[in-house]
Write a protein that holds these residues in place. Structure first.
Motif, PDB file in Angstrom:
ATOM      1  N   GLU A   1       0.841  -1.225  -0.119  1.00  0.00           N
ATOM      2  CA  GLU A   1      -0.031   0.004  -0.171  1.00  0.00           C
ATOM      3  C   GLU A   1       0.791   1.078   0.064  1.00  0.00           C
ATOM      4  N   LEU A   2       0.393   2.151  -0.449  1.00  0.00           N
ATOM      5  CA  LEU A   2       1.142   3.634  -0.370  1.00  0.00           C
ATOM      6  C   LEU A   2       1.113   3.666   1.134  1.00  0.00           C
ATOM      7  N   SER A   3       2.287   4.295   1.383  1.00  0.00           N
ATOM      8  CA  SER A   3       2.727   4.523   2.996  1.00  0.00           C
ATOM      9  C   SER A   3       2.237   6.108   3.037  1.00  0.00           C
ATOM     10  N   GLY A   4       2.451   6.534   4.206  1.00  0.00           N
ATOM     11  CA  GLY A   4       1.856   7.664   4.663  1.00  0.00           C
ATOM     12  C   GLY A   4       2.597   8.728   3.962  1.00  0.00           C
ATOM     13  N   ALA A   5       3.815   8.642   3.773  1.00  0.00           N
ATOM     14  CA  ALA A   5       4.574   9.792   3.109  1.00  0.00           C
ATOM     15  C   ALA A   5       4.042   9.604   1.344  1.00  0.00           C
ATOM     16  N   GLN A   6       3.723   8.516   0.895  1.00  0.00           N
ATOM     17  CA  GLN A   6       3.545   8.372  -0.546  1.00  0.00           C
ATOM     18  C   GLN A   6       1.861   8.721  -0.805  1.00  0.00           C
ATOM     19  N   ALA A   7       1.191   8.545   0.437  1.00  0.00           N
ATOM     20  CA  ALA A   7      -0.060   9.292   0.195  1.00  0.00           C
ATOM     21  C   ALA A   7      -0.194  10.756   0.136  1.00  0.00           C
ATOM     22  N   ARG A   8       0.606  11.283   1.074  1.00  0.00           N
ATOM     23  CA  ARG A   8       0.622  12.664   1.157  1.00  0.00           C
ATOM     24  C   ARG A   8       1.250  13.453  -0.127  1.00  0.00           C
ATOM     25  N   ASP A   9       2.233  12.521  -0.917  1.00  0.00           N
ATOM     26  CA  ASP A   9       2.809  13.239  -1.953  1.00  0.00           C
ATOM     27  C   ASP A   9       1.581  12.909  -3.207  1.00  0.00           C
ATOM     28  N   LEU A  10       0.696  11.847  -2.974  1.00  0.00           N
ATOM     29  CA  LEU A  10      -0.410  11.807  -3.766  1.00  0.00           C
ATOM     30  C   LEU A  10      -1.225  13.110  -3.697  1.00  0.00           C
ATOM     31  N   MET A  11      -1.478  13.424  -2.544  1.00  0.00           N
ATOM     32  CA  MET A  11      -2.476  14.694  -2.287  1.00  0.00           C
ATOM     33  C   MET A  11      -1.726  15.795  -3.022  1.00  0.00           C
ATOM     34  N   ASP A  12      -0.365  16.153  -2.665  1.00  0.00           N
ATOM     35  CA  ASP A  12       0.273  17.132  -3.414  1.00  0.00           C
ATOM     36  C   ASP A  12       0.043  17.346  -5.007  1.00  0.00           C
ATOM     37  N   GLN A  13       0.098  15.915  -5.244  1.00  0.00           N
ATOM     38  CA  GLN A  13      -0.081  15.957  -6.765  1.00  0.00           C
ATOM     39  C   GLN A  13      -1.462  16.297  -7.107  1.00  0.00           C
ATOM     40  N   ILE A  14      -2.333  15.913  -6.372  1.00  0.00           N
ATOM     41  CA  ILE A  14      -4.076  16.338  -6.573  1.00  0.00           C
ATOM     42  C   ILE A  14      -4.039  17.850  -6.479  1.00  0.00           C
ATOM     43  N   ALA A  15      -3.335  18.531  -5.452  1.00  0.00           N
ATOM     44  CA  ALA A  15      -3.625  20.063  -5.374  1.00  0.00           C
ATOM     45  C   ALA A  15      -2.670  20.658  -6.420  1.00  0.00           C
ATOM     46  N   ALA A  16      -1.794  20.068  -7.179  1.00  0.00           N
ATOM     47  CA  ALA A  16      -1.065  20.758  -8.170  1.00  0.00           C
ATOM     48  C   ALA A  16      -1.900  20.993  -9.568  1.00  0.00           C
ATOM     49  N   PHE A  17      -3.151  20.287  -9.554  1.00  0.00           N
ATOM     50  CA  PHE A  17      -3.999  20.413 -10.495  1.00  0.00           C
ATOM     51  C   PHE A  17      -4.524  21.991 -10.438  1.00  0.00           C
ATOM     52  N   GLY A  18      -4.475  22.637  -9.198  1.00  0.00           N
ATOM     53  CA  GLY A  18      -4.855  23.864  -9.076  1.00  0.00           C
ATOM     54  C   GLY A  18      -6.367  24.111  -8.550  1.00  0.00           C
ATOM     55  N   ARG A  19      -6.725  25.319  -8.314  1.00  0.00           N
ATOM     56  CA  ARG A  19      -8.198  25.540  -7.850  1.00  0.00           C
ATOM     57  C   ARG A  19      -9.293  25.922  -8.924  1.00  0.00           C
ATOM     58  N   PRO A  20     -10.542  25.300  -8.812  1.00  0.00           N
ATOM     59  CA  PRO A  20     -10.806  24.734  -7.707  1.00  0.00           C
ATOM     60  C   PRO A  20     -10.252  23.153  -7.605  1.00  0.00           C
ATOM     61  N   HIS A  21      -9.626  22.568  -6.650  1.00  0.00           N
ATOM     62  CA  HIS A  21      -9.198  21.490  -6.658  1.00  0.00           C
ATOM     63  C   HIS A  21     -10.126  20.285  -6.773  1.00  0.00           C
ATOM     64  N   PRO A  22      -9.735  19.038  -7.498  1.00  0.00           N
ATOM     65  CA  PRO A  22     -10.711  17.950  -7.565  1.00  0.00           C
ATOM     66  C   PRO A  22     -10.970  17.438  -6.104  1.00  0.00           C
ATOM     67  N   LEU A  23     -12.438  17.113  -6.093  1.00  0.00           N
ATOM     68  CA  LEU A  23     -12.716  16.345  -5.007  1.00  0.00           C
ATOM     69  C   LEU A  23     -11.992  15.211  -4.786  1.00  0.00           C
ATOM     70  N   PHE A  24     -11.536  15.056  -3.543  1.00  0.00           N
ATOM     71  CA  PHE A  24     -10.713  14.101  -2.956  1.00  0.00           C
ATOM     72  C   PHE A  24     -11.848  12.807  -2.230  1.00  0.00           C
ATOM     73  N   VAL A  25     -11.634  11.555  -2.690  1.00  0.00           N
ATOM     74  CA  VAL A  25     -12.723  10.742  -1.743  1.00  0.00           C
ATOM     75  C   VAL A  25     -11.521   9.617  -1.520  1.00  0.00           C
ATOM     76  N   ILE A  26     -11.604   9.285  -0.252  1.00  0.00           N
ATOM     77  CA  ILE A  26     -10.747   8.147   0.370  1.00  0.00           C
ATOM     78  C   ILE A  26     -11.654   6.949   0.523  1.00  0.00           C
ATOM     79  N   THR A  27     -11.485   5.911   0.079  1.00  0.00           N
ATOM     80  CA  THR A  27     -12.300   4.788   0.030  1.00  0.00           C
ATOM     81  C   THR A  27     -11.433   3.477   0.492  1.00  0.00           C
ATOM     82  N   GLY A  28     -11.929   2.424   0.331  1.00  0.00           N
ATOM     83  CA  GLY A  28     -11.190   1.122   0.677  1.00  0.00           C
ATOM     84  C   GLY A  28     -11.682  -0.212  -0.351  1.00  0.00           C
TER      85      GLY A  28
END
Length: 400
Positions: A54-81
């Motif tokens: 699984e993505l580690s905590g650091a890798q998950a935070r990097d993923l969120m950085d990548q999502i934020a990089a799309f700019g505003r308004p940011h994509p809606l981010f859903v954490i599922t399982g």
């Protein structure tokens, strides 16, 4: 069938503010596949323990950085399982995403982890909404589908606690042969418990769901029309039911002429049951919620627990991995995602359908059934005029 006017899609169907080739409207991250349930439809074929890949905590935070990089308004981010609560760092990750300016929603399972204490922590970390699954109107029906006793009660308790805590709650219902006759009772439950939104997920036969009996195209059409009818008293949408957008346009065209659609026996039974339950007796909403025009790879993207980027959780074809390449580059440049954003490439009746730019059918279901993600959606009953002219005689379920 009367064709919609040129302005109808924008008036009746919402579109993202930014071009879907440039950025997604919605990113779903499968934070883990660990889950104690044994749901009959599970696309992830969930496992009892977390995968060490699984993505580690650091890798998950990097993923969120990548999502934020799309700019505003940011994509809606859903954490599922799986069940996101199986990750001990869940609230830390929510807080991190919120700090980046992301709108974060969580989709937990109805397990003993769905407690008021955990929901309070999720809210305090910054989550704005919760998504829960209700696949039966009674404990017997729901728990049988979920494979574990007691899940229905846990889900209802969590739902009520979330609502009291101020979290918006979306309720998802898997539409299969197991649940289709129960949909009016589920709708009444959703309405009574005041969910923000009810989403009918039209089953994709993948993962464990491949063993479930599918609906016919006409039964699917009846379900879509019933969901449309329910939209008069509560907000409704579909997942993997992109032809709901076509139904919305058709129903509006018919309403302008004072006509009703031609629907089948399932719609009649569900409507009769809904009236018996008093579902339609409380008046109508002032404004019907228009569906959003996004689909697999076109405004929507899924990131697996190991970082694989796929068009949807139900279309298991990898475009690349966020561990190796930024999500922005994957989303914009992947040949797979670019193909899915081009309606001119669709085949079969979807390829000649007058609604293909606003619907396009479920690419996940097409792939699951035919092995071709550009093939026609096998659960769509609509017969485009061009398809009928080519030799198809069956009529559309809507009035001409």
């Amino acid at each position: 069938m009367t064709h919609p006017r040129a302005a109808a899609p924008r008036r009746l169907v919402r579109t993202p503010r930014h071009a879907v080739a440039d950025r997604p409207f919605l990113v779903i991250w499968e934070s883990t596949r660990a889950c104690p349930l044994a749901c009959l439809h599970c696309r992830a074929e969930a496992i009892p323990r977390r995968n060490p890949r699984e993505l580690s905590g650091a890798q998950a935070r990097d993923l969120m950085d990548q999502i934020a990089a799309f700019g505003r308004p940011h994509p809606l981010f859903v954490i599922t399982g799986g069940d996101p609560f199986q990750r001990p760092d869940l609230t830390e990750l929510i807080a991190y995403g919120t700090g980046l300016g992301l709108r974060v929603a969580v989709s937990p399972s109805g397990t003993p982890t769905l407690t008021r204490q955990n929901l309070t922590a999720v809210r305090d970390a910054g989550a704005v909404a919760l998504s829960l699954s209700v696949d039966g109107s009674t404990a017997a029906r729901h728990d049988t589908f979920r494979g574990v006793d007691g899940v229905f009660g846990l889900t209802l308790d969590g739902w009520r606690a979330a609502r009291e805590l101020g979290l918006k709650v979306q309720v998802n219902t898997t539409v299969s042969r197991c649940s289709m006759e129960d949909l009016a009772d589920i709708a009444a439950l959703v309405h009574r418990e005041k969910a923000m939104l009810w989403s009918g997920f039209l089953l994709v036969p993948t993962g464990r769901g491949a063993a479930l009996d599918s609906l016919t195209a006409q039964e699917t059409e009846d379900v879509l029309h019933f969901l449309y009818d329910c939209g008069a008293v509560m907000a409704t949408k579909t997942t993997e039911g992109h032809h709901f957008r076509r139904v919305v346009l058709q129903r509006a065209a018919l309403a302008e002429r004072g006509e009703l659609p031609r629907t089948g026996a399932l719609h009649a039974r569900l409507t009769a049951r809904a009236h018996a339950l008093g579902l339609f007796d409380g008046g109508h909403r002032a404004v019907r919620r228009p569906p959003m025009d996004v689909s697999s790879g076109r405004g929507f993207v899924f990131v697996s627990h190991t970082g694989e980027v796929t068009p949807s959780g139900f279309l298991p074809l990898s475009a690349d991995n966020t561990k190796h390449r930024p999500l922005m580059d994957i989303y914009r440049e992947s040949p797979l995602l670019q193909e899915l954003r081009d309606p001119s490439l669709l085949r079969g009746k979807c390829g000649v359908c007058e609604y293909k730019t606003v619907c396009g059918g479920s690419r996940s279901r097409a792939y699951a059934v035919t092995g071709d993600y550009l093939a026609a959606d096998p659960w769509c009953a609509h017969r485009p005029p061009a398809w009928q002219q080519a030799g198809e005689e069956e009529e559309s379920p809507c009035a001409q």
